[in-house]
Design an enzyme around this catalytic site. Sequence first.
Site, PDB file in Angstrom:
ATOM      1  N   THR A   1       0.868  -1.174   0.000  1.00  0.00           N
ATOM      2  CA  THR A   1       0.000   0.000   0.000  1.00  0.00           C
ATOM      3  C   THR A   1       0.902   1.222   0.000  1.00  0.00           C
ATOM      4  O   THR A   1       1.996   1.173   0.538  1.00  0.00           O
ATOM      5  CB  THR A   1      -0.827  -0.033   1.302  1.00  0.00           C
ATOM      6  OG1 THR A   1      -1.678  -1.159   1.259  1.00  0.00           O
ATOM      7  CG2 THR A   1      -1.631   1.221   1.504  1.00  0.00           C
TER       8      THR A   1
ATOM      9  N   ARG B   1     -13.949  -6.935  -1.180  1.00  0.00           N
ATOM     10  CA  ARG B   1     -13.230  -6.830   0.085  1.00  0.00           C
ATOM     11  C   ARG B   1     -12.677  -5.408   0.253  1.00  0.00           C
ATOM     12  O   ARG B   1     -12.072  -4.857  -0.665  1.00  0.00           O
ATOM     13  CB  ARG B   1     -12.076  -7.830   0.137  1.00  0.00           C
ATOM     14  CG  ARG B   1     -11.234  -7.745   1.432  1.00  0.00           C
ATOM     15  CD  ARG B   1      -9.926  -7.042   1.215  1.00  0.00           C
ATOM     16  NE  ARG B   1      -9.041  -7.036   2.382  1.00  0.00           N
ATOM     17  CZ  ARG B   1      -7.934  -6.299   2.474  1.00  0.00           C
ATOM     18  NH1 ARG B   1      -7.568  -5.520   1.484  1.00  0.00           N
ATOM     19  NH2 ARG B   1      -7.188  -6.335   3.559  1.00  0.00           N
TER      20      ARG B   1
ATOM     21  N   THR C   1       0.139   0.898   6.835  1.00  0.00           N
ATOM     22  CA  THR C   1       0.218  -0.159   5.850  1.00  0.00           C
ATOM     23  C   THR C   1       0.536  -1.458   6.564  1.00  0.00           C
ATOM     24  O   THR C   1       1.196  -1.447   7.591  1.00  0.00           O
ATOM     25  CB  THR C   1       1.321   0.141   4.814  1.00  0.00           C
ATOM     26  OG1 THR C   1       1.533  -1.040   4.028  1.00  0.00           O
ATOM     27  CG2 THR C   1       2.633   0.517   5.484  1.00  0.00           C
TER      28      THR C   1
END
Lengths: 321, 319
Positions: free
Chosen positions: B189, B217, B239
């Site tokens: 991320t 999701r 993250t």
Amino acid sequence: MGWAIALHGSAGDIPLSLPPERRQPREEALRRCLQIGVEALKAKVPPLDVAERVVRELENAPQFNAGRGSVLTSEGTVEMEASIMDGAAMRCGAVSGLTTVVNAVSLARLVMEKTPHVYLAFRGAEEFARQQGVEIVDASHFITEENIDRLKQAKEANRVQLDYSQAIQNDTKKEMPLANGDSQIGTVGCVVVDGHGNLASATSTGGLVNKMVGRIGDTPIIGAGTYADARCAVSATGKGEAIIRGTVARDVAALMEFKGLSLKEAATCVVHERTPKGTVGLIAVSSKGEVAMPFNTTGMFRACATEDGYSEIAIWPSSKN
Amino acid sequence: MGGWAIAVHGGAGVDPNLPPQRQEEAKKLLTRCLNLGISALRSNASAIDVVELVVRELETDPLFNSGRGSALTENGTVEMEASIMDGPKRRCGAVSGLTTVKNPISLARLVMDKSPHSYLAFHGAEQFARQQGVQLVDNQYFITRENVAMLKLAKEANTILFDYRIPNESCGAGLQMNGLPLSVYAPETVGCVAVDSEGLCAAATSTGGLMNKRSGRIGDSPLIGAGTYACELCGVSCTGEGEAIIRGTVARDVAAVMEYKGVGLQEAVDFVVKHRLDEGKAGLIAVSSSGEVAYAFNCNAMFRASATQDGFMEVAIWD
């Protein structure tokens, strides 16, 4: 110590002039749901199950803005969301964008228990629901006449009905004329603690009248609309955007944890000092069996009971508030 | 103390056997993005503009898991999400389930600035994107050959959808999950936090989510208080293992610890990573209104870069 339970059917600008035919069915529903929760607690049903059971009842009641009776999006459809959290292990589950699932809170629980994820939404969530075999109905099941009217009014007023309080850009505090003077805007929720201090919280909603399709509010967001840990369980209701930015449910617990405040102090602080007036209400229970139900709106449909025999069903501020 | 500060990340939890070439590419990208942010801050750009600018750059580059280069769902498609938060009034915007929006973080900003809501997802978000006239591309644009291969590996190992739990065996020897290097799943991320010359903080996070995730999701990245948070005191972007970040309300907690316990940024960051993650593996970057920058992670590595006005600068991967 001892068990405690609280539930809500939303906070907002509920006018004191709410006519009996609008008020009584809701009070009845609150009473019935409280009774279901209390009996379950007495039968030693675990808090997570109690919270889910009570919220299912509230979802099924058409008087509240969750499940059947959910408010409509700008396109006249229903998009439901919910979340649930188990304080002991801090496991959680959330869903958004449901259109055919009868009980959103139960699907949220399945996400928590049957997937490695926390949050499923829209078509993916609906597919999961089918795989899990949960009860599914035609989308029209959730739509009520009242909500069709409500949407019509909101469109005429040409703005999003933000849980009674003024829209974000508004400078004037305009009274939103509501269908028959009542309101169904908001959320339903339940928080529970058993005699051993185990906590759980669950919240469910149809969202905001005339909301943009795809809009997600605070209800499925852990830390905003729902939170539970070893200290407390919280479920919030009101203006979603304010609850998100205020991380309301988590803040109650954080104040207890980091500042050593009591449940009542923490809940009061969040509602009366940390969020704008007219935007928020919440219910909370602590591991010690205390209950708090503060709100900074005109009213909040709520009910609670504790093991020592106390119980309350109310809409507007009571002397205790 | 005082002055601007900025930090950028490209994910926590890194394959210890990451090829040197890849490590170099990552550091180059982090450096480039950091410099982009520094330039903007030096020109007195506001923090909110800086974090958006930097994350756009990270999304556009296919290296990390956001925008182009996003991880793939179990169906082989891309579903992106992002959130942005502006410290001064805690305004926020978030999006999930994007399939054609070239820069999710910019759509999140538009949700914040141009809609009455805070969070839009899936077809509703795509509709909003069309109304706003943002740049749209085919879903294919986001898919890289590398990720197609990763997805195949993940499916063959029959693994899933982890908000990656490091397996029971030690973290010491190659970080693996179900026999595959962590990088197959590693979220990577991206995020950026900044405090500008006026002491205003902002944070932004963007991702494609988990490799082989179920369609629909949603992870921590678009959730205010979990993956992203900014207020008057600080800006935070996280993250790592999404589930842990969500239940730990990690980004919010950094600020809460500062405010309610009255501690400084680094102490708050360390406290949260130590106490709010349980078994979960994650990392975060943060800046404070007084011009400090801090980061912490409880796994083996985090792609990161940071700089402050007084000349401090660092680009790193490992612990």
